[in-house]
Scaffold this motif. Structure first.
Motif, mmCIF file in Angstrom:
data_model
loop_
_atom_site.group_PDB
_atom_site.id
_atom_site.type_symbol
_atom_site.label_atom_id
_atom_site.label_comp_id
_atom_site.label_asym_id
_atom_site.label_seq_id
_atom_site.Cartn_x
_atom_site.Cartn_y
_atom_site.Cartn_z
ATOM 1 N N ARG A 193 -6.577 -10.206 9.774
ATOM 2 C CA ARG A 193 -6.053 -11.054 8.704
ATOM 3 C C ARG A 193 -5.480 -10.226 7.543
ATOM 4 N N VAL A 194 -6.163 -9.150 7.187
ATOM 5 C CA VAL A 194 -5.748 -8.367 6.012
ATOM 6 C C VAL A 194 -4.494 -7.554 6.311
ATOM 7 N N TYR A 195 -4.407 -6.977 7.503
ATOM 8 C CA TYR A 195 -3.324 -6.042 7.808
ATOM 9 C C TYR A 195 -2.321 -6.581 8.815
ATOM 10 N N ASN A 196 -2.204 -7.901 8.920
ATOM 11 C CA ASN A 196 -1.130 -8.520 9.704
ATOM 12 C C ASN A 196 -1.110 -8.002 11.143
ATOM 13 N N SER A 197 -2.154 -8.366 11.887
ATOM 14 C CA SER A 197 -2.278 -7.997 13.312
ATOM 15 C C SER A 197 -2.325 -6.485 13.513
ATOM 16 N N PHE A 198 -3.036 -5.780 12.648
ATOM 17 C CA PHE A 198 -3.270 -4.337 12.739
ATOM 18 C C PHE A 198 -1.979 -3.522 12.574
ATOM 19 N N TYR A 199 -0.936 -4.158 12.085
ATOM 20 C CA TYR A 199 0.337 -3.445 11.959
ATOM 21 C C TYR A 199 0.392 -2.734 10.610
ATOM 22 N N LEU A 200 0.867 -1.482 10.643
ATOM 23 C CA LEU A 200 0.973 -0.685 9.422
ATOM 24 C C LEU A 200 2.443 -0.302 9.215
ATOM 25 N N PRO A 201 3.131 -0.916 8.250
ATOM 26 C CA PRO A 201 4.565 -0.631 8.069
ATOM 27 C C PRO A 201 4.795 0.705 7.372
ATOM 28 N N ARG A 202 6.032 1.191 7.509
ATOM 29 C CA ARG A 202 6.402 2.428 6.838
ATOM 30 C C ARG A 202 6.755 2.174 5.367
ATOM 31 N N VAL A 203 7.458 1.057 5.134
ATOM 32 C CA VAL A 203 7.909 0.716 3.787
ATOM 33 C C VAL A 203 7.465 -0.709 3.477
#
Length: 291
Positions: free
Chosen positions: A151-161
């Protein structure tokens, strides 16, 4: 955090675990604790310094970082590791309670007294329920932390920007995450290890319940078999001994006993003698009149 002390505390759990429990403990230490201590903790490090924004507005970088990363991955994983291992201490505490109860019982009744437990670490009775409840609690905690991370990190996705427009930023500001690919790889690895632990917990729950069902079924069958044997050996009428099985001595005594008149008259030799007499009388009918 002193992970060596943490490992020493959990080493006692391994003695009372099943095969699935030992695999779970190995996965926790090798693929989660070791990766956390050796690599993941260094990758994140002071992550707020690596979070750069294209503005010099005071407080904008701090607010944007708090908006997109309200909970740090590394601290969330530390909490997760602590919480999922706490239910295992329930088993250790229950075994310690059994040992203390056994010690007090021997002190009261002497060393030669019968034991309260054949094996204090064997999963029977209350300890079985404690172990099963700890598995359910660990599975629930793992699922809860995965849901929070999702929930916090949008499906475990970590963006660059990330684009931030939170006050006090003057406009839409671009902020850059430090080491995004490396952090993404470690995030997926820790999520996979957590999912593997959930699968192992479910397998252990199924194993414990199925083993308990098989034990109860065998006990029920054994009890019915004993009742059937008991019913065949004894009748309800104490004066009717016709159905009582004969012992070996009675069989031998019956063989050595001379035949009675009734048994002699019913014997096959007697029947053959009567048939021979009938044939003789039929062939020589004058013998009976002459006599």
């Amino acid at each position: 955090m002193d992970w060596k002390t943490f490992q020493a505390l959990l080493s006692g759990v391994n003695k009372y675990s099943t095969a699935f429990g030992r695999i779970w403990l190995s996965v926790v230490f090798v693929f989660r604790v070791m990766v956390y201590v050796v690599a993941a903790e260094r990758v994140w490090g002071d992550e707020q310094k690596d979070f750069d924004c294209n503005t010099k507005q005071p407080g904008c970088a701090n607010v944007c970082y708090d908006h997109y990363f309200p909970i740090s991955h590394i601290r969330l994983w530390a909490l997760q590791l602590i919480f999922i291992t706490c239910p295992s201490f329930m088993v250790v505490m229950h075994v310690a309670y059994r040992d203390d109860r056994e010690r007090r019982y021997k002190a009261k009744h002497g060393e030669n007294a019968t034991k309260l437990y054949n094996n204090t670490g064997k999963k029977h009775g209350g300890l079985w329920w404690t172990y099963l409840i700890s598995l359910f609690v660990k599975t629930g905690i793992e699922a809860a932390f995965l849901y929070i991370l999702h929930r916090v990190y949008n499906s475990f996705y970590l963006p660059r920007v990330v684009k931030c427009e939170v006050v006090p930023c003057p406009n839409v500001v671009d902020c850059y995450v430090g080491h995004p690919t490396e952090k993404k790889v470690f995030t997926y690895f820790m999520v996979g290890a957590s999912a593997l632990c959930i699968v192992l917990n479910i397998c252990e729950i199924i194993y414990l319940i199925s083993k308990r069902i098989v034990r109860i079924t065998n006990k029920f069958k054994r009890r019915n078999r004993d009742r059937a044997v008991h019913h065949d050996n004894y009748t309800d009428d104490p004066f009717n001994n016709c159905n009582m099985p004969m012992t070996r001595l009675e069989i031998i005594d019956k063989k050595d006993r001379p035949p009675s008149f009734k048994t002699a008259s019913k014997s096959p030799h007697r029947v053959s003698t009567l048939r021979l007499e009938k044939k003789i009388r039929a062939s020589a009918p004058n013998l009976s009149t002459a006599s």
